[in-house]
Design a protein around this motif. Structure first.
Motif, PDB file in Angstrom:
ATOM      1  N   ALA A   1       0.818  -1.213   0.000  1.00 52.84           N
ATOM      2  CA  ALA A   1       0.000   0.000   0.000  1.00 52.84           C
ATOM      3  C   ALA A   1       0.852   1.264   0.000  1.00 52.84           C
ATOM      4  CB  ALA A   1      -0.924  -0.006   1.211  1.00 52.84           C
ATOM      5  N   ASN A   2       2.078   1.188   0.518  1.00 53.14           N
ATOM      6  CA  ASN A   2       2.916   2.379   0.655  1.00 53.14           C
ATOM      7  C   ASN A   2       4.198   2.346  -0.171  1.00 53.14           C
ATOM      8  OD1 ASN A   2       1.766   1.918   3.831  1.00 53.14           O
ATOM      9  ND2 ASN A   2       1.399   3.887   2.856  1.00 53.14           N
ATOM     10  N   TRP A   3       4.633   1.165  -0.598  1.00 55.26           N
ATOM     11  CA  TRP A   3       5.925   1.047  -1.285  1.00 55.26           C
ATOM     12  C   TRP A   3       5.730   0.639  -2.741  1.00 55.26           C
ATOM     13  CZ3 TRP A   3      10.487   2.427   0.938  1.00 55.26           C
ATOM     14  CH2 TRP A   3      10.496   2.577   2.336  1.00 55.26           C
ATOM     15  N   SER A   4       6.586   1.192  -3.608  1.00 51.11           N
ATOM     16  CA  SER A   4       6.567   0.827  -5.025  1.00 51.11           C
ATOM     17  C   SER A   4       7.980   0.869  -5.584  1.00 51.11           C
ATOM     18  CB  SER A   4       5.663   1.777  -5.824  1.00 51.11           C
ATOM     19  OG  SER A   4       6.130   3.116  -5.735  1.00 51.11           O
ATOM     20  N   ALA A   5       8.220   0.097  -6.659  1.00 53.15           N
ATOM     21  CA  ALA A   5       9.516   0.069  -7.353  1.00 53.15           C
ATOM     22  C   ALA A   5       9.297   0.517  -8.792  1.00 53.15           C
ATOM     23  CB  ALA A   5      10.108  -1.338  -7.319  1.00 53.15           C
ATOM     24  N   ARG A   6      10.323   1.094  -9.406  1.00 52.13           N
ATOM     25  CA  ARG A   6      10.179   1.605 -10.765  1.00 52.13           C
ATOM     26  C   ARG A   6      11.415   1.332 -11.623  1.00 52.13           C
ATOM     27  NH1 ARG A   6      10.449   8.191 -10.233  1.00 52.13           N
ATOM     28  NH2 ARG A   6       8.246   7.844  -9.735  1.00 52.13           N
TER      29      ARG A   6
END
Length: 220
Positions: A178-183
């Motif tokens: 819900a709070n972390w993402s990778a790109r």
């Protein structure tokens, strides 16, 4: 046969990954609202594949080309919102690293180094995949560039200053929670043209490079 660099391979694979994700059925797409809000994070980038051709006049010599390459680490801060199916936002970053090249082609020597950079850009994209976001970006950038060309007759063309230019790119971001993402991002940075003249000769400084960047963000 010339070896293929990691940046060459990455620049080839990144568009293929984006196309693959874009082909995911719409029913499995993430919701636009999950990307709303402010975030901060960090990134690492490989940079290279630019071409700053050194041409000195007079006498009109072209001793070589500076193809700066290296690595940059960045801290980014941004905000995203949505309107309909469009996700949009603004992001700024500060970058530190070492992106450089040099050559010696008698009687000339030339070098260029980027050690600091920053950018401010707009982002626009659409959900893709169950937890993904595809986006385009574009904006302004600036970098501290240490540039030098020396040659016959006491020629000494030097510059150590900040140069402003533009940056464009595309990327894919994937929600890890819900709070972390990778790109994964591809970017191209161009720092314009600067004419250098020391009274003996002149050249045009045209630094640029491509980047393949990975990063992680935390939303709050």
């Amino acid at each position: 046969m010339q070896a293929t660099s990691p940046l060459h391979r990455g620049a080839t694979l990144a568009p293929l990954l984006i196309l693959f994700v874009a082909a995911t059925p719409a029913a499995a797409q993430s919701t636009v609202g999950q990307w709303d809000g402010a975030y901060f994070g960090g990134s690492l980038a490989l940079a290279g594949l630019g071409a700053d051709r050194v041409a000195v006049s007079p006498p009109g010599d072209q001793p070589g080309t500076l193809i700066i390459s290296g690595a940059l680490a960045a801290v980014q801060v941004g905000w995203m919102g949505h309107r309909g199916n469009l996700v949009w936002g603004i992001e700024g970053d500060v970058q530190l690293g070492h992106v450089a090249d040099a050559f010696s082609a008698a009687p000339y020597e030339a070098s260029a180094t980027v050690s600091q950079a920053a950018s401010l850009r707009l982002l626009a994209g659409m959900p893709a995949g169950r937890k993904g976001l595809l986006y385009l970006s574009g904006g302004i950038t600036a970098a501290k560039i240490d540039y030098s060309v020396t040659g016959p007759g006491g020629l000494n063309l030097a510059d150590d200053s900040f140069h402003a230019g533009y940056e464009i790119g595309a990327g894919y971001e994937h929600a890890l929670s819900a709070n972390w993402s990778a790109r994964l991002e591809y970017k191209y940075a161009n720092f314009g043209k600067t004419n250098l003249n020391d009274g003996i000769g002149e050249t045009e400084e045209t630094p640029d490079y491509h980047m393949l960047r990975i990063g992680i963000n935390r939303r709050f």
